[in-house]
Design a protein around this motif. Structure first.
Motif, PDB file in Angstrom:
ATOM      1  N   TYR A 159       0.830  -1.201   0.000  1.00  0.00           N
ATOM      2  CA  TYR A 159       0.000   0.000   0.000  1.00  0.00           C
ATOM      3  C   TYR A 159       0.867   1.255   0.000  1.00  0.00           C
ATOM      4  O   TYR A 159       0.598   2.207  -0.712  1.00  0.00           O
ATOM      5  CB  TYR A 159      -0.911  -0.047   1.225  1.00  0.00           C
ATOM      6  CG  TYR A 159      -1.812   1.143   1.386  1.00  0.00           C
ATOM      7  CD1 TYR A 159      -2.975   1.235   0.656  1.00  0.00           C
ATOM      8  CD2 TYR A 159      -1.505   2.162   2.278  1.00  0.00           C
ATOM      9  CE1 TYR A 159      -3.819   2.321   0.793  1.00  0.00           C
ATOM     10  CE2 TYR A 159      -2.343   3.243   2.426  1.00  0.00           C
ATOM     11  CZ  TYR A 159      -3.492   3.315   1.679  1.00  0.00           C
ATOM     12  OH  TYR A 159      -4.327   4.382   1.818  1.00  0.00           O
ATOM     13  N   GLY A 160       1.937   1.247   0.787  1.00  0.00           N
ATOM     14  CA  GLY A 160       2.828   2.401   0.852  1.00  0.00           C
ATOM     15  C   GLY A 160       3.594   2.623  -0.440  1.00  0.00           C
ATOM     16  O   GLY A 160       3.950   3.741  -0.782  1.00  0.00           O
ATOM     17  N   PHE A 161       3.847   1.561  -1.181  1.00  0.00           N
ATOM     18  CA  PHE A 161       4.603   1.651  -2.435  1.00  0.00           C
ATOM     19  C   PHE A 161       3.734   2.134  -3.590  1.00  0.00           C
ATOM     20  O   PHE A 161       4.174   2.928  -4.404  1.00  0.00           O
ATOM     21  CB  PHE A 161       5.211   0.288  -2.761  1.00  0.00           C
ATOM     22  CG  PHE A 161       6.000   0.253  -4.031  1.00  0.00           C
ATOM     23  CD1 PHE A 161       7.211   0.905  -4.134  1.00  0.00           C
ATOM     24  CD2 PHE A 161       5.522  -0.434  -5.135  1.00  0.00           C
ATOM     25  CE1 PHE A 161       7.947   0.875  -5.305  1.00  0.00           C
ATOM     26  CE2 PHE A 161       6.240  -0.470  -6.318  1.00  0.00           C
ATOM     27  CZ  PHE A 161       7.463   0.192  -6.397  1.00  0.00           C
ATOM     28  N   ILE A 183      -3.801   2.785  -6.968  1.00  0.00           N
ATOM     29  CA  ILE A 183      -3.238   1.608  -7.638  1.00  0.00           C
ATOM     30  C   ILE A 183      -3.439   0.364  -6.781  1.00  0.00           C
ATOM     31  O   ILE A 183      -3.739  -0.713  -7.297  1.00  0.00           O
ATOM     32  CB  ILE A 183      -1.746   1.845  -7.969  1.00  0.00           C
ATOM     33  CG1 ILE A 183      -1.622   2.949  -9.017  1.00  0.00           C
ATOM     34  CG2 ILE A 183      -1.082   0.562  -8.452  1.00  0.00           C
ATOM     35  CD1 ILE A 183      -0.207   3.401  -9.300  1.00  0.00           C
ATOM     36  N   HIS A 184      -3.291   0.510  -5.466  1.00  0.00           N
ATOM     37  CA  HIS A 184      -3.486  -0.627  -4.555  1.00  0.00           C
ATOM     38  C   HIS A 184      -4.884  -1.226  -4.716  1.00  0.00           C
ATOM     39  O   HIS A 184      -5.035  -2.445  -4.822  1.00  0.00           O
ATOM     40  CB  HIS A 184      -3.264  -0.174  -3.110  1.00  0.00           C
ATOM     41  CG  HIS A 184      -3.453  -1.242  -2.095  1.00  0.00           C
ATOM     42  ND1 HIS A 184      -2.456  -2.140  -1.763  1.00  0.00           N
ATOM     43  CD2 HIS A 184      -4.533  -1.580  -1.342  1.00  0.00           C
ATOM     44  CE1 HIS A 184      -2.921  -2.974  -0.849  1.00  0.00           C
ATOM     45  NE2 HIS A 184      -4.172  -2.665  -0.569  1.00  0.00           N
ATOM     46  N   GLU A 185      -5.881  -0.390  -4.750  1.00  0.00           N
ATOM     47  CA  GLU A 185      -7.256  -0.892  -4.856  1.00  0.00           C
ATOM     48  C   GLU A 185      -7.526  -1.516  -6.217  1.00  0.00           C
ATOM     49  O   GLU A 185      -8.137  -2.586  -6.299  1.00  0.00           O
ATOM     50  CB  GLU A 185      -8.257   0.224  -4.561  1.00  0.00           C
ATOM     51  CG  GLU A 185      -8.287   0.580  -3.092  1.00  0.00           C
ATOM     52  CD  GLU A 185      -9.383   1.563  -2.747  1.00  0.00           C
ATOM     53  OE1 GLU A 185     -10.273   1.811  -3.586  1.00  0.00           O
ATOM     54  OE2 GLU A 185      -9.363   2.091  -1.613  1.00  0.00           O
ATOM     55  N   TRP A 186      -7.085  -0.875  -7.291  1.00  0.00           N
ATOM     56  CA  TRP A 186      -7.328  -1.446  -8.622  1.00  0.00           C
ATOM     57  C   TRP A 186      -6.546  -2.737  -8.819  1.00  0.00           C
ATOM     58  O   TRP A 186      -7.055  -3.685  -9.416  1.00  0.00           O
ATOM     59  CB  TRP A 186      -7.020  -0.427  -9.717  1.00  0.00           C
ATOM     60  CG  TRP A 186      -8.072   0.638  -9.799  1.00  0.00           C
ATOM     61  CD1 TRP A 186      -7.936   1.950  -9.482  1.00  0.00           C
ATOM     62  CD2 TRP A 186      -9.442   0.465 -10.198  1.00  0.00           C
ATOM     63  NE1 TRP A 186      -9.137   2.611  -9.654  1.00  0.00           N
ATOM     64  CE2 TRP A 186     -10.078   1.725 -10.098  1.00  0.00           C
ATOM     65  CE3 TRP A 186     -10.195  -0.628 -10.623  1.00  0.00           C
ATOM     66  CZ2 TRP A 186     -11.417   1.921 -10.413  1.00  0.00           C
ATOM     67  CZ3 TRP A 186     -11.531  -0.426 -10.941  1.00  0.00           C
ATOM     68  CH2 TRP A 186     -12.126   0.830 -10.829  1.00  0.00           C
ATOM     69  N   LEU A 187      -5.303  -2.790  -8.327  1.00  0.00           N
ATOM     70  CA  LEU A 187      -4.543  -4.046  -8.404  1.00  0.00           C
ATOM     71  C   LEU A 187      -5.216  -5.128  -7.566  1.00  0.00           C
ATOM     72  O   LEU A 187      -5.233  -6.303  -7.955  1.00  0.00           O
ATOM     73  CB  LEU A 187      -3.100  -3.837  -7.937  1.00  0.00           C
ATOM     74  CG  LEU A 187      -2.148  -3.189  -8.919  1.00  0.00           C
ATOM     75  CD1 LEU A 187      -0.790  -2.944  -8.263  1.00  0.00           C
ATOM     76  CD2 LEU A 187      -1.990  -4.030 -10.165  1.00  0.00           C
ATOM     77  N   GLY A 188      -5.748  -4.753  -6.415  1.00  0.00           N
ATOM     78  CA  GLY A 188      -6.457  -5.719  -5.576  1.00  0.00           C
ATOM     79  C   GLY A 188      -7.661  -6.314  -6.287  1.00  0.00           C
ATOM     80  O   GLY A 188      -7.903  -7.517  -6.225  1.00  0.00           O
TER      81      GLY A 188
END
Length: 133
Positions: free
Chosen positions: A2-4, A9-14
């Motif tokens: 998440y920090g990276f 992007i974190h949510e869409w990648l998830g």
């Protein structure tokens, strides 16, 4: 991380990983059925692989669901608002993500011989030759 990646992007990648999980399970459902039926026979490696896969399915599913429930960007951008708040979902998402990250290498290691065999077969294929017309 998440920090990276940041929240967007974190949510869409998830969401993409959740879809990939569903696709992976669909493509290998015959293995799930075969291995589950073999669990009645005393074969250690199959039981261990099955248990790791079951744990991975459980924790990845909880991680994906809790991530969707706490979404601050992806779902609202799609016009979906879930009234989920409280101190339960964020720690659950973090815990299940950490357990998942620990189980994925175990999953790959237990299936390494199969993965290497598939990779060798795919790399050994020759491209289709172009025929003059």
């Amino acid at each position: 991380s998440y920090g990276f990646t940041g929240v967007v992007i974190h949510e869409w990648l998830g969401i993409a990983v959740g879809i990939a999980l569903l696709l992976h399970l669909t493509l290998h459902w015959d293995w799930v059925v075969r291995t589950t039926s073999r669990l009645l026979r005393p074969r250690g490696p199959d039981k261990l692989i099955w248990l790791v896969n079951l744990a991975l399915l459980f924790f990845m599913t909880l991680c994906a669901l809790s991530g969707i429930l706490i979404s601050r960007v992806a779902l609202p951008e799609l016009g979906i608002r879930l009234p989920v708040e409280g101190p339960f979902w964020d720690p659950l998402h973090t815990l299940t993500a950490e357990v998942t990250l620990g189980l994925v290498p175990v999953h790959v290691a237990l299936r390494w011989r199969w993965i290497a065999g598939v990779a060798r077969r795919l790399l050994a294929r020759r491209p289709l030759s172009r025929r003059p017309q």
